[in-house]
Design an enzyme around this catalytic site. Structure first.
Site, PDB file in Angstrom:
ATOM      1  N   SER A  63       0.790  -1.233   0.000  1.00  0.00           N
ATOM      2  CA  SER A  63       0.000   0.000   0.000  1.00  0.00           C
ATOM      3  C   SER A  63       0.822   1.282   0.000  1.00  0.00           C
ATOM      4  O   SER A  63       0.252   2.371  -0.161  1.00  0.00           O
ATOM      5  CB  SER A  63      -0.973   0.007   1.185  1.00  0.00           C
ATOM      6  OG  SER A  63      -2.048  -0.866   0.923  1.00  0.00           O
ATOM      7  N   LYS A  66       0.412   3.605  -2.977  1.00  0.00           N
ATOM      8  CA  LYS A  66      -0.593   4.662  -3.050  1.00  0.00           C
ATOM      9  C   LYS A  66       0.018   6.051  -3.141  1.00  0.00           C
ATOM     10  O   LYS A  66      -0.577   6.968  -3.726  1.00  0.00           O
ATOM     11  CB  LYS A  66      -1.528   4.577  -1.835  1.00  0.00           C
ATOM     12  CG  LYS A  66      -2.433   3.343  -1.833  1.00  0.00           C
ATOM     13  CD  LYS A  66      -3.237   3.246  -0.545  1.00  0.00           C
ATOM     14  CE  LYS A  66      -4.321   2.174  -0.611  1.00  0.00           C
ATOM     15  NZ  LYS A  66      -3.796   0.800  -0.655  1.00  0.00           N
ATOM     16  N   TYR A 174     -10.965   2.134   4.650  1.00  0.00           N
ATOM     17  CA  TYR A 174      -9.789   1.812   3.841  1.00  0.00           C
ATOM     18  C   TYR A 174     -10.124   0.685   2.876  1.00  0.00           C
ATOM     19  O   TYR A 174     -10.654  -0.353   3.283  1.00  0.00           O
ATOM     20  CB  TYR A 174      -8.656   1.402   4.780  1.00  0.00           C
ATOM     21  CG  TYR A 174      -7.315   1.280   4.109  1.00  0.00           C
ATOM     22  CD1 TYR A 174      -6.783   2.339   3.385  1.00  0.00           C
ATOM     23  CD2 TYR A 174      -6.568   0.106   4.221  1.00  0.00           C
ATOM     24  CE1 TYR A 174      -5.547   2.230   2.788  1.00  0.00           C
ATOM     25  CE2 TYR A 174      -5.334  -0.004   3.632  1.00  0.00           C
ATOM     26  CZ  TYR A 174      -4.823   1.054   2.906  1.00  0.00           C
ATOM     27  OH  TYR A 174      -3.597   0.948   2.312  1.00  0.00           O
TER      28      TYR A 174
END
Length: 397
Positions: A63, A66, A174
């Protein structure tokens, strides 16, 4: 400052690896606005092999991908090609076809209806669009287990075609919003996300070992994902992100080195100025680091899949909100990091922070499940605290 960091951080890495139980290996780096102040390694890329961790080791970024996706999206906003508040289906039409799930009927069939609001790219960047992850959300987990909904880790388009969990804009959760943001970027530019990154981010930043697909040289330096067994011992796995993914997942799909990521951190520390020129305007960087949630806040949330039992709260206590697209701490942290700093993490216990006030950033990389592993997370916290203790002693960076 670099000499102070070496003497204080090297032991943190070493004891994180040699603890019983420890972690297989770790790479950690610290940068200021000019360049790296510290580069440290400890342990191995794979416990049952000889290769040691090195500064150029390649990690699945998960992640922390991102941050790259957000940067590329903001570039398009500056160029007038992307409107954050227009319906995202203008750029990625399939997102406008997704229903909202209200639950399951007595036979286990999903109860679906059209959402009342349209999803915008701003919602995708702020995790308010209505998406979740199957390893954190019970509804998605049920769809995955009983209805064959593909895991987001498969890299297939079908894994994104999930029903919404709530009305767009209603709350923060999320999920796969940043994967959809990658689809928006592709729709705007007309090219695959990896090609967009290579041209718009990697080349101007001097990034050479980050990509959605592993090259031969990258694979030769790859750290293997390990799993913590119930007794605390470590087991190497053969788990990898898909070699040739159908979708370049903007929320989690990149492989890369810590050194490459430091160049992205410096872009944000330097108000959008990269290694070879400006990529973002200062006012865009400022906006991205501001609260985008209004009165809503980011809290803790547990996982539902046994192999991902929890999501650790990021340095518990201080109030947290969300920017474009980073976690924002609204109060000073116990480590010494100040209010207003940006951060996030990746599934395999990778963590980064960006402190624009003091011009400092760092990245801690392991390849270990489950997320929130207390040994790795504890090492990261000690690492960050050591940086700020040294910074305080010498009066800043």
């Amino acid at each position: 400052m670099s000499l102070h960091l070496r003497s204080e951080i090297d032991p943190i890495l070493e004891r994180t690896v040699t603890a019983s139980p420890g972690v297989p290996g770790v790479v950690a780096m610290v940068t200021d606005r000019r360049g790296n102040l510290y580069e440290g390694t400890a342990g191995k890329r794979r416990l049952d092999r000889e290769a040691e961790m090195t500064a150029d080791t390649v990690f699945a970024l998960y992640s922390t991908t991102k941050a790259y996706t957000a940067t590329a999206a903001l570039q398009l906003v500056e160029e007038g090609l992307l409107d954050l508040d227009a319906p995202a289906e203008q750029y990625a039409p399939e997102i406008g076809e997704l229903p909202l799930i209200e639950g399951f009927d007595p036979h286990g069939e999903p109860i679906l209806r059209p959402p009342k609001r349209e999803i915008t790219t701003r919602m995708l960047l702020t995790h308010t669009a209505g998406f979740g992850y199957e390893f954190f959300d019970p509804t998605y987990f049920r769809l995955h287990r009983t209805r064959g909904q593909p895991s987001s880790a498969t890299g297939c388009k079908a894994s994104l075609l999930t029903p919404l969990l709530f009305e767009p804009g209603e709350r923060w959760e999320y999920g796969t919003g940043m994967d959809w943001c990658g689809q928006v970027i592709e729709g705007v530019v007309g090219r695959r996300l990896g090609e967009v990154f290579a041209e718009r981010l990697f080349a101007p930043l001097g990034i050479e070992s980050t990509a959605f697909e592993l090259t031969g040289p990258m694979r030769a330096r790859l750290a293997v994902l390990h799993q913590r067994k119930p007794d605390g011992s470590l087991q190497p796995t053969n788990c990898e992100l898909p070699a040739n993914p159908e979708v370049h997942m903007g929320g989690h799909g990149l492989y890369g080195t810590v050194g490459d990521f430091m160049k992205l951190i410096r872009l944000w520390l330097n108000d959008g100025m990269g290694e070879h020129g400006r990529l973002l305007r200062p006012e865009t960087v400022q906006m991205a680091g501001e609260n985008q949630l209004g009165a809503r806040r980011v809290g803790t949330f547990p996982g539902v899949a046994s192999r991902h039992p929890r999501l650790a709260e990021f340095l518990p206590g201080p109030s947290k909100t969300w920017g474009l697209s980073f976690l924002i701490h609204e109060q000073d942290l116990s480590t010494g990091r100040p209010a207003g700093s940006l951060s996030w993490a990746g599934l395999a216990n990778t963590f980064f922070w960006i402190d624009r006030k003091n011009g400092l950033g760092g990245y801690w990389a392991t390849q270990l499940l489950p997320f929130g592993d207390p040994i790795s997370f504890g090492g990261y916290v000690d690492f960050e605290a050591a940086v700020y203790a040294a910074c305080k002693r010498i009066g800043g960076s």
